[in-house]
Motif scaffolding. Sequence first.
Motif, PDB file in Angstrom:
ATOM      1  N   HIS A 135      -6.966   4.300   1.610  1.00 44.38           N
ATOM      2  CA  HIS A 135      -8.396   4.181   1.894  1.00 44.38           C
ATOM      3  C   HIS A 135      -9.001   3.012   1.127  1.00 44.38           C
ATOM      4  CE1 HIS A 135     -12.718   5.130   1.719  1.00 44.38           C
ATOM      5  NE2 HIS A 135     -12.517   5.588   2.938  1.00 44.38           N
ATOM      6  N   ALA A 136      -8.603   2.838  -0.125  1.00 46.31           N
ATOM      7  CA  ALA A 136      -9.120   1.719  -0.921  1.00 46.31           C
ATOM      8  C   ALA A 136      -8.722   0.386  -0.297  1.00 46.31           C
ATOM      9  CB  ALA A 136      -8.607   1.823  -2.353  1.00 46.31           C
ATOM     10  N   PHE A 137      -7.485   0.301   0.177  1.00 52.86           N
ATOM     11  CA  PHE A 137      -7.041  -0.932   0.842  1.00 52.86           C
ATOM     12  C   PHE A 137      -7.851  -1.183   2.108  1.00 52.86           C
ATOM     13  CE2 PHE A 137      -4.485  -2.448   4.431  1.00 52.86           C
ATOM     14  CZ  PHE A 137      -4.319  -3.770   4.045  1.00 52.86           C
TER      15      PHE A 137
ATOM     16  N   TYR B 299     -11.068   3.739  12.363  1.00 51.65           N
ATOM     17  CA  TYR B 299     -11.336   2.583  11.487  1.00 51.65           C
ATOM     18  C   TYR B 299     -12.148   1.517  12.209  1.00 51.65           C
ATOM     19  CZ  TYR B 299     -10.065  -1.139   8.118  1.00 51.65           C
ATOM     20  OH  TYR B 299     -10.061  -2.146   7.188  1.00 51.65           O
TER      21      TYR B 299
ATOM     22  N   GLU C  44       0.493   6.920  -6.785  1.00 50.04           N
ATOM     23  CA  GLU C  44      -0.573   7.893  -7.040  1.00 50.04           C
ATOM     24  C   GLU C  44      -0.051   9.314  -7.201  1.00 50.04           C
ATOM     25  OE1 GLU C  44      -4.709   6.340  -4.989  1.00 50.04           O
ATOM     26  OE2 GLU C  44      -3.259   7.396  -3.727  1.00 50.04           O
TER      27      GLU C  44
ATOM     28  N   ASP D  18     -10.791  -0.126   2.897  1.00 49.67           N
ATOM     29  CA  ASP D  18     -12.172  -0.444   2.557  1.00 49.67           C
ATOM     30  C   ASP D  18     -12.303  -1.903   2.143  1.00 49.67           C
ATOM     31  OD1 ASP D  18     -14.886   0.437   2.274  1.00 49.67           O
ATOM     32  OD2 ASP D  18     -14.613   0.355   0.107  1.00 49.67           O
ATOM     33  N   ALA D  19     -11.351  -2.387   1.344  1.00 48.59           N
ATOM     34  CA  ALA D  19     -11.381  -3.794   0.929  1.00 48.59           C
ATOM     35  C   ALA D  19     -11.122  -4.723   2.105  1.00 48.59           C
ATOM     36  CB  ALA D  19     -10.355  -4.026  -0.181  1.00 48.59           C
TER      37      ALA D  19
ATOM     38  N   ARG E 180     -11.213   8.571   5.844  1.00 49.42           N
ATOM     39  CA  ARG E 180     -10.978   9.078   4.482  1.00 49.42           C
ATOM     40  C   ARG E 180     -10.131  10.346   4.499  1.00 49.42           C
ATOM     41  NH1 ARG E 180     -13.597   8.022  -0.216  1.00 49.42           N
ATOM     42  NH2 ARG E 180     -15.305   6.985   0.896  1.00 49.42           N
TER      43      ARG E 180
ATOM     44  N   PRO F   8      -5.750   8.207  -0.938  1.00 48.69           N
ATOM     45  CA  PRO F   8      -6.788   7.382  -1.577  1.00 48.69           C
ATOM     46  C   PRO F   8      -6.423   5.905  -1.699  1.00 48.69           C
ATOM     47  CG  PRO F   8      -6.542   9.455  -2.743  1.00 48.69           C
ATOM     48  CD  PRO F   8      -5.457   9.425  -1.714  1.00 48.69           C
ATOM     49  N   ALA F   9      -5.176   5.572  -2.020  1.00 50.95           N
ATOM     50  CA  ALA F   9      -4.791   4.168  -2.164  1.00 50.95           C
ATOM     51  C   ALA F   9      -4.902   3.423  -0.845  1.00 50.95           C
ATOM     52  CB  ALA F   9      -3.362   4.071  -2.705  1.00 50.95           C
TER      53      ALA F   9
ATOM     54  N   VAL G 211       0.826  -1.206   0.000  1.00 49.06           N
ATOM     55  CA  VAL G 211       0.000   0.000   0.000  1.00 49.06           C
ATOM     56  C   VAL G 211       0.865   1.262   0.000  1.00 49.06           C
ATOM     57  CG1 VAL G 211      -0.354   0.365   2.491  1.00 49.06           C
ATOM     58  CG2 VAL G 211      -2.207   0.865   0.898  1.00 49.06           C
TER      59      VAL G 211
END
Length: 351
Positions: free
Chosen positions: A176-178, A159, A78, A180-181, A168, A173-174, A71
């Motif tokens: 946050h995407a991790f 979290y 990014e 979230d998954a 957030r 963003p990268a 990550v």
Amino acid sequence: MTAPASLPPEPLPRLREFGVYIGRFEPPHQAHLLVMQGALQSVQTLIVVIGSARAARNTKNPFTAQERQDVILAMLAEVGVEAGRLRFVQVRDFFYNESLWLSQVQGGVAAHTGGSRDVALVGHIKDESSYYLRSFPAWEFLPTHVVSPLSATDVRKAYFEDRLEDVRGMVPPAVHAFLDAFRQTPDYAELRAEYDYLREYRAAWQASPAPPVFVAADAVVTRSGHVLTVRRAARPGRGLLALPGDLLEFGETLLACAVRSVRQETGLPAEHDLTAALRAQTVFDYPDRSQRGRTVTQAFHFDLGLGALPGLHPAADAAEAFWLPFNEALGRPDLFFEDHHAIIEHFLMRG
């Protein structure tokens, strides 16, 4: 008329060959990203040292070192940082041996620098937790100009408490995407349940006039190249390997507590005299060794010598009890609860 002489251009800042940035990154957040971007303006290659590697997942260290490495690469990509400018070192926690930790960091960095002495240590000395920045005098200290109140502790708290909009705003963003998954995984579900358990556990002691200090005893029982191990049936650390042990009860000695724990949790037959087999004892008091609160344990090493491995009959508070070969016990810190691997390592590496 003579034209005025032009001023010579200001020299560009020297670009160091390597920079070293040490952290746990659980998880990486916006301030981490800014520090790395700033460092990459002063160094050609940034070596990111990821701590708390090879540890079991818990609410303080929820992500594997490889997940954090991936990550970090994603969040830097990014913002246009090429992966070729980054190197990574993954380092275990050594709670009771600072020299081993220093050696791991030095060795990991040396594997990337090829003998170069043009190495700068990136960081910000904010309090006593930054002591490690003074531990590498051979490296130039390169202070970061990023000063932020943001911490990974804040991110983890938001979290695990479902304050996702707060998360957030704290992470790239990268990341946050991790995150979230990761929330969709069984690992997250177990960590979230453990977070709630620990929060309730600590809340029960909030009315105490002073922070409680718990006293415990643990037992390292060895025989014929194996160590007696239990698998925890309850939180915290459900499913992880641990040593037989318990909090000290009123009216018992620490030694009696350790012996009682072995009998109750593993069903080790009574004909094996643990008191006669006592070989060593040590206090383990790393302040953050337990997330339940300040917990000091006295660990006892009982060596039952050579011979067949006794049968075991675990109690309800242990999902199972078994004899673990030394090579597996020493080689898999990621399987163990809290600092129990470090305790085993302490006694077995004494020879």
